[in-house]
Each structure stands twice: as C-alpha cells, then as structure tokens.
Scaffold this motif. Structure first.
Motif: not given
Length: 339
Positions: A127, A172, A190
């Motif tokens: 991300s 995300e 992430s």
C-alpha cells in the motif's frame, strides 16, 4: 523456503523484494507484462535456476480474471506479495490510468487466490503512506498504522497527484473489505511506505525511465534544480531495501498477519538530500542549490506531522538505514547512466 508469487516484478520496489526473497531462500514466480521484461529480470539473476525464479505474463492487471492462472503453481504457492500498481503522474484519465488498475488489480488478485490457490496462507499488499496520511489533521498530529486518509472520490478525480494517493487508499480499503466479507483461507498484511528512495536494481534504459520517487534525487544531484530546491511535500521516507525486507518478513512472521505497517525511519527534507550529496560527491557540488535556492526544500516553519513506526520495529524487526547511506547509494546507482 516459501513458494511465493510476486506481482509486478520488473518495478523499482518489486525488484528489491525479489532480491530479498531469493537471498533469504524463497523460490519465486513473478508476474510481468511481457516476455521482454522477463528476460531483463533473468539477465539480472544469471545464477538462479528456473525452480527458484520463474515468470508468468499478466499483460493487464486490471482485466477480469487477470490473475486466475498466475496464482496456480507446481509446487503450489504459500504466499503472495502484491506490488503491481501504477505510480506516475503522466496520465490522461485518472480513473482509467490510476484508480481502476490499482483497485481492480488488488481485488482481482485476492479473488483469484481465494478461488484458485488454496495453499496460500499469507498475502502481503504494497500500500502506501498515502493511505494513512490525512493532511486535514493539524501538523502536531502523530500518524500511526491505525490512521486512514479520508479522501473522497471527488478529491481523488480532481488531479493526478490526488488520484495516486486515493488509488492507494481505495485499493487498500477494498482489500481489507474483501477479507472481512469473504473470510478467505489466507491472512492479509499491508505495508505502507511514504516516499521511497534507494539504488535502482531494475532495468531502465536511461534516467528518463527512472521511477517517480528517485527522479527527485536525480534532479537534485545532476543540476536540474540548482536555482530552486523542490518543495519536499511528504517529509517521511524509507529506503527501498528496508521496505523490501519488510515485505519478506511479513510473509515469514506469523504475528504480521492482519496488520498494517507504517514504514519510515523518520523525517527528512529535500535540503537534507542536497547536503548528503554535497558532502559525499564533491564533483557534483557546482550543480547543487545554495543559499536562498535551498529554502523551498526545507521543513515548513510550522513543522510537520509526527509518525510512529514502533510496530514495524517490534513486530517485523526492521532496523532502518540512515538517509545519507540511502542517498549516497542511490546517486552511485544513477551515475552510471550519466555520460
């Protein structure tokens, strides 16, 4: 050893992740857009066998079912690291060129793994700090992994810079929503870096093909901004090698499952980059900004946001490189292209 699918293997960040995976004993299949890109990566790893490094072509990551075949492997995959997403501002249509590929590519991959790769236990998504940093907050605010950028769709489609930031937020969030709704057989992690700098190991023909973040170091080092140092904008950074290791540690450490990680060793400014180059490269000093020309690249008078990288150090065990090492190594990797 973990059999890992790495998406977007020819990119700046992914090339370093590939090196880290191979160095730590994992076998890798990486997606690329063309046979040419696969050959370029092979050339960079001449001693690695097909069993440890192989390729699958995915021409359009946002196309329906784009990853359905890519996630199937013999031996089967145990982990997936998803880095493939556009990061540039040279776009005609922000929705088509930035937002759709990021969102659809991420969800499409998660769905493909759910439906076709039952052996996968860990999925790690690259991300961005852009999904965390919300600049509507006061400059005294300290950001953590729990924060979200609350950008709207209207803001996202207003210009390419906003569209990039929003693409990371929306993709995300879509990933976490997918996992919450579908309860797949794998965990999600992430990795959220801010500005990413570091030496290049991926294939480029010349410095015009440089990744967007390193363009800043190129322009400072080689005299393109001598009259006015660029405004820094995002005063947090991370070395690409530390970022790459974080991705690999996220598939190795069970406690990383279900977590977000803000990756940064601290604050910096473009003025700091100038001073690192000035000290380390006497031959480049004449092209560097000085005096009043340095001021735009310094910290704002009001200061900038705080950050908390505790989780990245305690859970992943990351030990961050200093800025000077990053800048020196980056400039050295760029100098080979300067004639």
């Amino acid at each position: 050893m973990t059999r890992t699918l790495l998406t977007g293997g020819s990119g700046f960040i992914a090339a370093h992740i590939l090196e880290a995976l191979l160095k730590r004993g994992h076998s890798v299949v990486t997606t690329v857009r063309s046979k040419e890109k696969a050959e370029q990566i092979k050339t960079s790893h001449p001693g690695v066998s097909k069993e440890n490094l192989d390729f699958v072509i995915v021409p359009d990551l946002s196309a329906p079912n784009a990853f359905d075949q890519a996630v199937v492997s013999d031996p089967p995959f145990e982990a997936v690291i998803h880095t493939a997403s556009p990061f540039h501002f040279r776009v005609q249509d922000v929705k088509k060129d930035l937002l759709d590929p990021s969102i659809n590519g991420t969800v499409g991959l998660l769905e493909a793994v759910k439906n076709n790769a039952p052996s996968v236990k860990r999925v790690v998504v690259t991300s961005s700090g852009a999904a965390i940093l919300d600049f509507s907050k006061p400059h005294t605010y300290t950001f953590t992994d729990a924060d979200w950028n609350n950008m709207t769709w209207e803001e996202a489609t207003s210009n390419p810079i906003n569209a990039y930031r929003a693409s990371k937020v929306f993709s995300e969030k879509a990933a976490w929503d997918f996992v919450e709704k579908n309860k797949p057989h794998y965990s999600l992690t992430s990795i959220n870096p801010p500005m990413v700098y570091g030496p290049i190991v991926h294939h480029i023909k010349d410095l015009d093909g440089l990744n967007t973040s390193n363009e800043r170091i190129r322009d400072i080092a080689f005299g393109k901004v001598k009259d006015s140092c660029p405004f820094t904008g995002i005063f947090l950074w991370v070395d690409v090698r530390d970022l790459a290791l974080a991705h690999v540690l996220a598939i190795e450490k069970l406690e990383a499952a279900g977590q977000r990680f803000l990756l940064s060793p601290g604050q910096y400014s473009n003025k700091d980059i100038v001073e690192c180059i000035r000290e380390a490269f006497p031959e480049l000093r004449d092209g560097l900004p000085t005096g009043d020309a340095l001021k735009p690249g310094d910290f704002p008078p009001t200061g900038w946001y705080g950050y908390d990288n505790t989780k990245s150090k305690e859970v992943l065990g990351i030990s961050y490189r200093p800025l000077k090492e990053c800048i020196v190594d980056t400039v050295n990797s760029l100098k080979v292209f300067v004639k």
